[in-house]
Design a protein around this motif. Sequence first.
Motif, short mmCIF file in Angstrom:
data_model
loop_
_atom_site.label_atom_id
_atom_site.label_comp_id
_atom_site.label_asym_id
_atom_site.label_seq_id
_atom_site.Cartn_x
_atom_site.Cartn_y
_atom_site.Cartn_z
N ARG A 255 -2.86 -0.26 -5.62
CA ARG A 255 -1.47 0.17 -5.60
C ARG A 255 -0.74 -0.24 -4.32
NH1 ARG A 255 -4.25 5.17 -4.74
NH2 ARG A 255 -3.78 6.05 -2.66
N LYS A 265 2.64 0.77 -5.82
CA LYS A 265 2.62 1.04 -7.24
C LYS A 265 2.35 2.52 -7.47
CE LYS A 265 0.81 -3.55 -8.40
NZ LYS A 265 -0.33 -4.29 -9.01
N ARG A 266 2.84 3.02 -8.57
CA ARG A 266 2.64 4.44 -8.87
C ARG A 266 1.19 4.71 -9.16
NH1 ARG A 266 7.24 6.44 -13.02
NH2 ARG A 266 6.36 8.42 -12.33
#
Length: 274
Positions: A255, A265-266
Motif C-alpha cells: 500500500r 493505497k487503502r
Amino acid sequence: MNPLVACLILCAVIAAATWITSVVTNEHSWVDRIWSIAPVAYAWILAAGGGLEPRLVLMAALVTLWGIRLTFNFARKGGYRPGAGEDYRWAVLRGRMPRPAFEVFNLLFIAGFQNALILAFCLPLWTASEGSRPLGGWDILLAAVFVAFLAGETIADQQQWEFHRWKAAERAAGRVPEPGFVQTGLWRFSRHPNFFFEQAQWWVFYGFAVTATGVWLHWTLVGAVALSGLFIGSTIFTESLTRAKYADYDAYRKRTSMLVPWFAKRREPSPEPV
C-alpha cells in the motif's frame, strides 16, 4: 594546487584510513562516520579553488547545512560510539560471505567505492566553478528546493527517531511494541522518505552545474546517478531483512510507495469470520 587534485588526494587518504581502521577494529561503518563530514571539506576546497564566487559559496553553504544535520542525526543514534555504531547490515553480510570475499568487498566497495561516491556527488561544484554565468534566480530557486528537501529529510528522520524511542520505552515496560516499524507521518506516503529526500538533494545540487554553464549534461552527473543506484540496492537489501522480521511488512509494501512519496493505497478489509 588544483582543487580537484586536492580533493582526489584527500579522498584517497580518507579511503585508506577507513579501510585500515575497519581491518584493525573489525568494524565496517567508518565510511558512515565520515559520510556527512568529508563532503563539507570537499565543498569548501572546491569553492576556495574557484575563488569563492557567490554561487560556489552558496553551494558549499548548502552542503555544510546538510552535513551538520546528518552528523547530528547519526551522532544521536550512537553512530560515533566505539563498538556500538556499526550498521547492522554489515554484520549480516559478514555472516553470508566467506571471510576472504568480505575483505575484498570491504576494500573495493565499502572503503573504495563509497569514498569515491562521496567525492563524486560533490563534483557539480567543480563544474559550477568552470561556468561563466553569474548567480541568478534559478540558483535561488535550486537553493530553496534543496532546503525544502533537507527539511523533508529532517522531518522523516525525526519521526523515525521518535518512533524508535517509543519502541524502546515499550520494551523497557515489558510490552511488545506494535507496530514494529514506523508507518505514520511521512512514512505513510513512502517506505523510505529519508532516502528519497537524501537522493533528491544531490540531484538538485547537480542543477547548479546546469545554471552555471547553460549546459544540461555534464560528467559530474555521475555522482547523483551512482548515489541513486546505491540507495536502490541498499533499500532492496534492507527491506529483505525487514520482511523476514515483521510479518505485516508485506502489507505495508503493497500500500506504500518505496521511495517517492505518494498517496497510500487503502488498507484491504480483514476477511469476515466464517
